[in-house]
Each structure stands twice: as C-alpha cells, then as structure tokens.
Design a protein around this motif. Structure first.
Motif, mmCIF file in Angstrom:
data_model
loop_
_atom_site.group_PDB
_atom_site.id
_atom_site.type_symbol
_atom_site.label_atom_id
_atom_site.label_comp_id
_atom_site.label_asym_id
_atom_site.label_seq_id
_atom_site.Cartn_x
_atom_site.Cartn_y
_atom_site.Cartn_z
ATOM 1 N N GLU A 97 -33.221 12.420 55.252
ATOM 2 C CA GLU A 97 -32.838 11.918 53.936
ATOM 3 C C GLU A 97 -31.314 11.954 53.797
ATOM 4 O O GLU A 97 -30.670 12.941 54.177
ATOM 5 C CB GLU A 97 -33.484 12.761 52.839
ATOM 6 N N PRO A 98 -30.715 10.905 53.243
ATOM 7 C CA PRO A 98 -29.249 10.866 53.128
ATOM 8 C C PRO A 98 -28.747 11.751 51.989
ATOM 9 O O PRO A 98 -29.478 12.051 51.036
ATOM 10 C CB PRO A 98 -28.974 9.388 52.824
ATOM 11 N N HIS A 99 -27.516 12.172 52.111
ATOM 12 C CA HIS A 99 -26.851 12.871 51.012
ATOM 13 C C HIS A 99 -25.382 12.449 51.009
ATOM 14 O O HIS A 99 -24.829 12.039 52.037
ATOM 15 C CB HIS A 99 -26.965 14.392 51.162
ATOM 16 N N ILE A 100 -24.776 12.521 49.841
ATOM 17 C CA ILE A 100 -23.382 12.075 49.708
ATOM 18 C C ILE A 100 -22.463 13.071 50.391
ATOM 19 O O ILE A 100 -22.485 14.273 50.101
ATOM 20 C CB ILE A 100 -22.997 11.921 48.218
ATOM 21 N N LYS A 101 -21.683 12.573 51.315
ATOM 22 C CA LYS A 101 -20.754 13.414 52.066
ATOM 23 C C LYS A 101 -19.357 13.376 51.463
ATOM 24 O O LYS A 101 -18.655 14.395 51.424
ATOM 25 C CB LYS A 101 -20.701 12.945 53.520
ATOM 26 N N GLU A 102 -18.955 12.198 50.988
ATOM 27 C CA GLU A 102 -17.584 12.085 50.485
ATOM 28 C C GLU A 102 -17.487 10.938 49.479
ATOM 29 O O GLU A 102 -18.112 9.884 49.647
ATOM 30 C CB GLU A 102 -16.620 11.844 51.653
ATOM 31 N N LEU A 103 -16.685 11.148 48.458
ATOM 32 C CA LEU A 103 -16.348 10.121 47.466
ATOM 33 C C LEU A 103 -14.866 9.814 47.616
ATOM 34 O O LEU A 103 -14.036 10.725 47.572
ATOM 35 C CB LEU A 103 -16.653 10.608 46.049
ATOM 36 N N VAL A 104 -14.555 8.534 47.801
ATOM 37 C CA VAL A 104 -13.154 8.133 48.013
ATOM 38 C C VAL A 104 -12.771 7.111 46.939
ATOM 39 O O VAL A 104 -12.877 5.898 47.141
ATOM 40 C CB VAL A 104 -12.947 7.525 49.418
ATOM 41 N N PRO A 105 -12.347 7.573 45.761
ATOM 42 C CA PRO A 105 -11.970 6.633 44.698
ATOM 43 C C PRO A 105 -10.552 6.100 44.889
ATOM 44 O O PRO A 105 -9.729 6.694 45.603
ATOM 45 C CB PRO A 105 -12.069 7.490 43.435
ATOM 46 N N GLU A 106 -10.260 4.991 44.260
ATOM 47 C CA GLU A 106 -8.902 4.438 44.249
ATOM 48 C C GLU A 106 -8.591 3.985 42.831
ATOM 49 O O GLU A 106 -9.179 3.027 42.315
ATOM 50 C CB GLU A 106 -8.786 3.267 45.228
ATOM 51 N N GLY A 107 -7.682 4.712 42.191
ATOM 52 C CA GLY A 107 -7.304 4.364 40.830
ATOM 53 C C GLY A 107 -8.254 4.877 39.778
ATOM 54 O O GLY A 107 -8.206 4.440 38.624
ATOM 55 N N MET A 108 -9.152 5.797 40.121
ATOM 56 C CA MET A 108 -10.078 6.392 39.150
ATOM 57 C C MET A 108 -10.545 7.733 39.707
ATOM 58 O O MET A 108 -10.259 8.082 40.862
ATOM 59 C CB MET A 108 -11.282 5.466 38.900
ATOM 60 N N SER A 109 -11.282 8.470 38.906
ATOM 61 C CA SER A 109 -11.771 9.775 39.342
ATOM 62 C C SER A 109 -13.070 9.614 40.139
ATOM 63 O O SER A 109 -13.715 8.563 40.115
ATOM 64 C CB SER A 109 -12.034 10.669 38.131
ATOM 65 N N GLN A 110 -13.441 10.691 40.840
ATOM 66 C CA GLN A 110 -14.696 10.658 41.584
ATOM 67 C C GLN A 110 -15.890 10.481 40.645
ATOM 68 O O GLN A 110 -16.843 9.768 40.970
ATOM 69 C CB GLN A 110 -14.854 11.949 42.389
ATOM 70 N N SER A 111 -15.823 11.107 39.486
ATOM 71 C CA SER A 111 -16.926 10.977 38.524
ATOM 72 C C SER A 111 -17.063 9.552 38.027
ATOM 73 O O SER A 111 -18.184 9.021 37.896
ATOM 74 C CB SER A 111 -16.707 11.929 37.340
ATOM 75 N N ASP A 112 -15.942 8.887 37.751
ATOM 76 C CA ASP A 112 -15.990 7.496 37.299
ATOM 77 C C ASP A 112 -16.548 6.592 38.398
ATOM 78 O O ASP A 112 -17.323 5.664 38.126
ATOM 79 C CB ASP A 112 -14.597 7.025 36.890
ATOM 80 N N LEU A 113 -16.134 6.854 39.638
ATOM 81 C CA LEU A 113 -16.641 6.058 40.765
ATOM 82 C C LEU A 113 -18.148 6.219 40.906
ATOM 83 O O LEU A 113 -18.886 5.228 41.071
ATOM 84 C CB LEU A 113 -15.940 6.485 42.052
ATOM 85 N N LEU A 114 -18.619 7.461 40.818
ATOM 86 C CA LEU A 114 -20.044 7.727 40.952
ATOM 87 C C LEU A 114 -20.827 7.122 39.796
ATOM 88 O O LEU A 114 -21.926 6.585 39.987
ATOM 89 C CB LEU A 114 -20.273 9.240 41.019
#
Length: 402
Positions: A97-114
């Motif tokens: 089963e997959p799981h999130i390893k990394e969030l790479v936002p540009e111009g926003m926060s990780q929470s906003d990207l998610l």
C-alpha cells in the motif's frame, strides 16, 4: 498441451501405410499376401505408444493446473512451455500500500498543497487518491468546493476552482495539457523518481504548484517469483504508467530484465510485434497489451476475485477471455506451471523418439521386407506384442522423465 505430431495425422499415416502395403503385395503376389501385409502393417503402424504418452502429458498438465488452483484454455496450455517473455504491470500484488513520502510545494504551504490534491481526488477510487483523502482528513484540512470535477483514466483528475483549472495527476499528462513546471520542480521530480518514488503533480491554472511523492514497498513474494522466472530463462518486463526514471527504478527493485513506461504504448506494441516476428512467445498481465501478446494471463485475486475461487469460476473466466488465456490465483503459480509444461514436453519428445523407433522396427517386416527375401510377413500376433512392448517402454520413459 501441444503435441509434436498431430494425433490425427499419426493415425491417418498408419492407415495410408497399411493400404499402400496391401496394394503393393496385391500386385506382386495376390490377395493372401495383400491381406497379411495390410493387417500386420496397420497394427504395427498404429501410434499407440505415442498416443499413450500424449494422454499422459495432457493429464500431467491438468494435474499441474489443479495443484496450482489455475485454469487455462487449450491454446494457453500449448503455449506455456514456449513462453520466453512476460509483461508485468505495477499492481498491488507486486507492491504494498502506498504512503506519502514527501510533499514538495512551490509558492504555498504543504497543507495547502495537500488540500488542493485531496479536493480534486475526493471522488476517485485510485489508491493514491484514497491516501491523499485519508491524510487530509487526519490533518483536519479544509477541502475546497469544486465544480465540473472530472476523472481522467490513467492520468488524474481535474476540476474548476474559483475560475481556474485544478489538475492533479501524472506529470506527463500535466505537460500534455499545457501546464508549465519550473526548473526547480522538474529537477526535484527527477531526483525523487530515481529513488523509486511515484509522483503526482498538482497544478492550479497554467503552472504546477507542487509535487506529491508516494513510496511503495516492493513485495518480497513478487521479487522471488520474478527471480524464479528469470532462472527459467524468461525475460520479465515491468510496465508502468509512471515516467521512464521511475519505471527503471521500480524494475531494478523488483529484479525485472527491463522496465517500460506506458506513456507511449504504441512504441511498446511495436517492440512486442518485432519480438514475435523473431519467434519469441510473449505472455502479458497488462490488459491493454493482450492483443500484442500470444498469451493473456489473468490473476483471479487481481480481478476482484478470491484466490480460493472455485475451478468452475476460473474456467468460466478463462472461456470468456481471449482464446489463449491462463487464469492464476497469484503470480507465484506461474513458474511452477511453466516448469511442469517444459518437463512434460521434454518427456513427450523422448517418448516420440521411442515410438518412431518402434515404428521402424515393426513396420518394415510387417510391410514385407523379410518376405521379399524369402521370409514370412510379420504375424499379426507378433505385431500386437511388439506394439505392447513399445507401448510399455514409451509409457515408462515418459513417467521417468516427467
């Protein structure tokens, strides 16, 4: 399974040979000699030793299918021993089963990207979509109200957010839709793909706003099965909708001979057609490429069924699929079936050589070779006894070698 010589041809050959013997001696000596030669030749030429070996080979193939809880069409059984290339999809039976390893936002926060990604994928059923929504829920993120939401098969999802198009999905799909990705994000995407991380991009309007990297654990069972197939001389090719770098990294982790990205299915189809033209026999677990392969392989557990499904259900599924279709409870059953088919094929060819030797030994005197130099025709009883001896020898030879 496929027999080296058609049984229909073998029996027809015996009849033709007996008729020929009768006609020859009818012309040379008359009816009595003709009847003696015809009867003896017919009994001597009957392919009973070979027929028994073929029956044993078919029975062995059916036993192997039953033992491995598999089913196959007759065409599939004929191809099993010749398979030398196998196309494998990146599916749940190969990875965890997959799981999130990394969030790479540009111009926003990780929470906003998610939150953006989960908003677009909240109606999707893909494993990545489920993970995105679950993580967003755990973090109690507020999802956006979207309009005109659409799921694009094998690509991603898109919707309208405050007049701008929100797209979440494969990077090559975003590029095809005219979305621009910064050099920094593109470089980071390459770095993540090399480390076997599956990527999806999140784009709002004309540019990519970030990347989400998923990690999937490779199944040890799948690795062992692929290693066994490789030891049997079978080329394994991993096929994935991910990019080329990700495909190569995943193929290396699984131990496949090659890895291909399905971003360009046409090129892979052309390659398969070229392999077939060179005499390779290709089996495929990748449904879109079944038409480019010789044998379609289905996994019962991968089609929503139980690995313990009944034999009748599997036979029904096989009959409904392509003419050459093999249905397995799991990929791990394939190496054993291929090994069994190859072993039975070798034993059958050995029995065929023994049957041909018996044919020569018995048919020549039955046809009248000894009578032509002053001896008798082979008596019917002797021809029958000879058939019995070679029948036993061929049967024992098959059982020993199989």
């Amino acid at each position: 399974m496929q027999h080296p010589v058609s049984m229909r041809f073998a029996f027809l050959f015996a009849i033709i040979l007996a008729v020929a013997a009768g006609l020859v001696w009818l012309v040379l000596e008359g009816a009595d000699s003709s009847l003696a030669a015809t009867g003896a030749t017919l009994i001597a030429a009957l392919p009973l030793p070979y027929a028994a070996s073929c029956w044993l080979a078919d029975a062995a193939a059916r036993r192997a299918l039953k033992k491995n809880k598999a089913s196959a069409s007759d065409d599939a059984l004929a191809l099993l021993k010749d398979i030398d290339t196998l196309l494998l999809p990146r599916r749940r039976f190969m990875i965890g089963e997959p799981h999130i390893k990394e969030l790479v936002p540009e111009g926003m926060s990780q929470s906003d990207l998610l939150a953006l990604a989960a908003s677009a994928e909240q109606d999707a059923t893909h494993p990545y979509a489920k993970v995105l929504c679950a993580v967003a829920s755990d973090r109690r993120l507020r999802l956006h109200r979207l309009s005109a939401a659409t799921l694009v098969p094998h690509a991603g999802a898109e919707a309208l957010l405050m007049g701008q198009t929100l797209r979440v999905g494969r990077l090559d799909w975003l590029e095809a839709e005219g979305v621009k990705t910064s050099a920094e994000l593109a470089t980071r995407a390459d770095q993540l793909a090399i480390h076997r991380l599956a990527l999806i991009g999140v784009a709002l309007g004309p540019r990519t706003r970030g990347l989400i990297a998923f990690e999937e654990d490779v199944s040890e069972t799948a690795k062992q099965t692929i290693a066994t197939l490789e030891r049997h001389g079978i080329t394994t090719i991993l096929c994935t909708h991910g990019g080329r770098r990700y495909a190569n990294a995943m193929g290396k982790a699984l131990g496949t001979t090659e890895a291909k990205s399905l971003a360009n299915t046409d090129s892979l189809t052309r390659e398969l057609q070229l392999r077939k033209a060179k005499g390779h026999v290709i089996a495929s677990l990748v449904p879109p490429l079944d038409t480019a392969a010789d044998l379609a392989v289905r996994l019962a557990e991968n089609n929503g069924g139980s690995s313990q499904s009944s034999a009748s259900d599997k036979k029904t599924e096989a009959a409904a699929a392509s003419p050459a279709c093999l249905v397995l409870p799991s990929l791990a059953a394939l190496p054993a079936l291929i090994a069994s088919a190859r072993k039975a094929s070798r034993a059958l060819r050995s029995s065929l050589r023994l049957a041909l030797a018996g044919l020569v030994v018995l048919v020549l005197p039955a046809f009248g070779l000894l009578h032509a130099i002053g001896g008798p025709f082979l008596p019917l009883e002797a021809a029958a006894i000879g058939q019995g001896v070679f029948l036993v020898l061929a049967t024992v030879s098959f059982l020993v070698r199989s």
